[in-house]
Design an enzyme around this catalytic site. Structure first.
Site, PDB file in Angstrom:
ATOM      1  N   GLY A  30       1.015  -1.020   0.193  1.00  0.00           N
ATOM      2  CA  GLY A  30       0.170   0.129  -0.052  1.00  0.00           C
ATOM      3  C   GLY A  30       1.021   1.184  -0.143  1.00  0.00           C
ATOM      4  O   GLY A  30       1.225   0.946   1.089  1.00  0.00           O
ATOM      5  N   SER A  32       1.094   4.922  -0.083  1.00  0.00           N
ATOM      6  CA  SER A  32       0.021   6.431   0.478  1.00  0.00           C
ATOM      7  C   SER A  32       0.968   7.429  -0.169  1.00  0.00           C
ATOM      8  O   SER A  32       0.037   8.580  -0.635  1.00  0.00           O
ATOM      9  CB  SER A  32       0.645   7.173   1.995  1.00  0.00           C
ATOM     10  OG  SER A  32       1.385   6.643   2.393  1.00  0.00           O
ATOM     11  N   GLY A  33       1.938   7.642  -0.793  1.00  0.00           N
ATOM     12  CA  GLY A  33       2.950   8.630  -1.331  1.00  0.00           C
ATOM     13  C   GLY A  33       4.146   9.303   0.028  1.00  0.00           C
ATOM     14  O   GLY A  33       4.019  10.446   0.164  1.00  0.00           O
ATOM     15  N   VAL A  35       6.615   8.824   2.912  1.00  0.00           N
ATOM     16  CA  VAL A  35       8.108   8.177   3.371  1.00  0.00           C
ATOM     17  C   VAL A  35       7.976   6.586   3.478  1.00  0.00           C
ATOM     18  O   VAL A  35       9.001   5.781   3.242  1.00  0.00           O
ATOM     19  CB  VAL A  35       9.213   8.960   4.030  1.00  0.00           C
ATOM     20  CG1 VAL A  35       8.856   8.483   5.369  1.00  0.00           C
ATOM     21  CG2 VAL A  35      10.552   8.583   3.283  1.00  0.00           C
ATOM     22  N   ASP A  36       6.742   6.771   4.721  1.00  0.00           N
ATOM     23  CA  ASP A  36       7.347   5.022   5.206  1.00  0.00           C
ATOM     24  C   ASP A  36       7.055   4.251   4.191  1.00  0.00           C
ATOM     25  O   ASP A  36       7.587   2.902   4.408  1.00  0.00           O
ATOM     26  CB  ASP A  36       5.981   4.821   6.730  1.00  0.00           C
ATOM     27  CG  ASP A  36       7.410   5.746   7.574  1.00  0.00           C
ATOM     28  OD1 ASP A  36       8.248   5.626   7.654  1.00  0.00           O
ATOM     29  OD2 ASP A  36       6.115   6.523   7.825  1.00  0.00           O
ATOM     30  N   SER A  37       5.900   4.196   3.326  1.00  0.00           N
ATOM     31  CA  SER A  37       5.482   2.995   2.635  1.00  0.00           C
ATOM     32  C   SER A  37       6.132   2.940   1.385  1.00  0.00           C
ATOM     33  O   SER A  37       6.585   1.648   0.331  1.00  0.00           O
ATOM     34  CB  SER A  37       4.280   2.814   2.106  1.00  0.00           C
ATOM     35  OG  SER A  37       4.447   4.774   1.485  1.00  0.00           O
ATOM     36  N   MET A  56      -4.123   3.700  -2.254  1.00  0.00           N
ATOM     37  CA  MET A  56      -6.095   3.549  -2.209  1.00  0.00           C
ATOM     38  C   MET A  56      -6.410   5.080  -2.016  1.00  0.00           C
ATOM     39  O   MET A  56      -5.840   5.485  -1.206  1.00  0.00           O
ATOM     40  CB  MET A  56      -5.979   2.653  -1.188  1.00  0.00           C
ATOM     41  CG  MET A  56      -5.925   1.033  -1.117  1.00  0.00           C
ATOM     42  SD  MET A  56      -5.906   0.852   0.605  1.00  0.00           S
ATOM     43  CE  MET A  56      -3.948   1.035   0.841  1.00  0.00           C
ATOM     44  N   CYS A 121      -9.986   2.493  10.193  1.00  0.00           N
ATOM     45  CA  CYS A 121      -9.962   1.957   8.868  1.00  0.00           C
ATOM     46  C   CYS A 121      -8.503   0.830   8.780  1.00  0.00           C
ATOM     47  O   CYS A 121      -8.331   0.626   7.297  1.00  0.00           O
ATOM     48  CB  CYS A 121      -8.847   3.910   8.759  1.00  0.00           C
ATOM     49  SG  CYS A 121      -8.289   3.179   7.115  1.00  0.00           S
ATOM     50  N   CYS A 218      -7.773   9.578   9.648  1.00  0.00           N
ATOM     51  CA  CYS A 218      -7.172   8.326   8.679  1.00  0.00           C
ATOM     52  C   CYS A 218      -7.572   8.731   6.957  1.00  0.00           C
ATOM     53  O   CYS A 218      -9.247   8.694   6.651  1.00  0.00           O
ATOM     54  CB  CYS A 218      -7.210   7.397   9.019  1.00  0.00           C
ATOM     55  SG  CYS A 218      -7.351   5.641   7.953  1.00  0.00           S
TER      56      CYS A 218
END
Length: 384
Positions: A30, A32-33, A35-37, A56, A121, A218
């Protein structure tokens, strides 16, 4: 710092056999835009997985141009995917989010409670709708997210563990997951600390390297909360009263306040009372009165325990007897030693070893034994 450094290899470490096995497994991350993902996707690549991303969109922003972040987030996610050479899928879960998360969020506020939409969420969107879509439509063996948590094993007995970085641990938000969901999920950055995540992103030249962490609701983003909530729920102003019954001000609507709140009450100096700050200690829904008390150590703020329901245990087993463990009643709280007593199959009583401040109905109580997140429930009431 080179990406093949010893420090980085600790982040990516995978045995030769595991790397070979991973090459046959597809992971949908996933994206999200953030840094972690972004870094999670890179780590998965380094571990040998077949990696694809999924962005998403879960909130329709047609009438929300002032806060339209989804387009920018998608652009960042696409930029990272292109940089890493992976495919980025897009999906709209707005209907699922509205029906299963946002309507509940509004109902809780209307009932005078303070919900945590991030937890719902994760339960309904990220580890249900996303997991099902990735497995059934995209052929994924696993999903992955940028959450700072870990798991103990890759089987049906997988346990949910706190993230290695205690300052970023997000297990509080994931307590509704079952061990089967944990087993089907990968959490690459849960094994490292946040500064290292940003360093990896910087060294890779990712556009998300310096992007600030999101702190809003969220999928909805960072908005002026009072204005946002007022669009969906009519406010009912009323009196602010001390626990002794003295009227000391007016509130804008009980839904805008939470237990333990000090700022934003608008109470000036009150004749005959001390200069100690006021704190919210109760919401009288019947009379639409916000009740306050002075002083951070006021006994009206303290609870000896709580009642919780809507229980979710990671192993999906009910508690048959009393349980000694620790609990968090809000994110980033230090663990509280407690005793958990089953009332019936749907309710538990939690007794704290020491009284606690601002235990808030609608928030979640999440239980731990050491590094293991056992599960949790929604706080129904305080015990005095």
């Amino acid at each position: 710092m080179a990406l093949n450094s010893i420090t980085y290899q600790k982040c990516f470490h995978t045995s030769a056999q595991q790397y070979a096995d991973n090459k046959n497994k597809k992971v949908i991350i996933g994206m999200s835009g953030g840094v972690d993902s972004s870094v999670s996707a890179f780590i998965l690549q380094q571990q040998g997985y077949q990696v694809e991303g999924l962005f998403m969109k879960n909130w329709e922003e047609d009438d929300d141009t002032d806060y339209c972040t989804a387009a920018a987030d998608l652009a960042d996610a696409q930029n990272v995917a292109d940089r890493l050479g992976i495919k980025l899928h897009k999906i709209n879960f707005a209907a699922e989010y509205w029906d299963n998360v946002f309507e509940h969020f509004l109902a809780e506020y209307q009932a005078g409670r303070t919900p945590n939409p991030d937890i719902l969420c994760n339960k309904e969107i990220k580890f249900k709708a996303f997991l099902e879509y990735a497995a059934e439509d995209l052929g994924a063996d696993y999903i992955a997210t940028g959450h700072y948590v870990r798991r103990s094993a890759d089987n049906e007995n997988a346990q949910l563990l706190r993230g290695l970085d205690a300052n970023k641990d997000q297990s509080y938000f994931l307590y509704t997951l079952s061990n089967q969901q944990v087993a089907k999920s990968l959490f690459p950055v849960g094994e490292i600390e946040k500064p290292m995540v940003r360093q990896i992103a910087t060294d890779l030249g990712l556009v998300t390297a310096k992007k600030k962490d999101s702190t809003g609701i969220c999928f909805i983003g960072e908005r002026k909360f009072k204005e946002f909530l007022a669009r969906f729920l009519p406010a009912q102003p009323g009196d602010i009263s001390t626990v002794e019954g003295e009227i000391v001000g007016r509130h804008d609507g009980l839904m805008y306040y939470t237990l333990g709140q000090r700022k934003g009450l608008g109470i000036g100096g009150v004749k005959g009372l001390s200069e100690d700050p006021f704190y919210v200690v109760e919401k009288d829904l019947v009379n639409n009165v916000l009740i306050v008390a002075q002083g951070h150590d006021n006994s009206a703020l303290l609870s000896t325990g709580l009642i919780a329901n809507q229980l979710h245990w990671v192993d999906r087993k009910t508690i048959g007897d009393t349980l000694r463990c620790t609990v968090k009643t809000r994110y980033r709280q230090t663990d509280i030693a407690c005793l958990v007593e089953p009332i019936d199959a749907e309710n538990i009583r939690v007794i704290f070893d020491e009284p606690q401040i601002a235990v808030t109905p609608g928030q979640s109580a999440v239980f731990y034994q050491g590094e293991v997140c056992l599960g949790g429930g929604v706080i129904e009431a305080q015990l005095k």
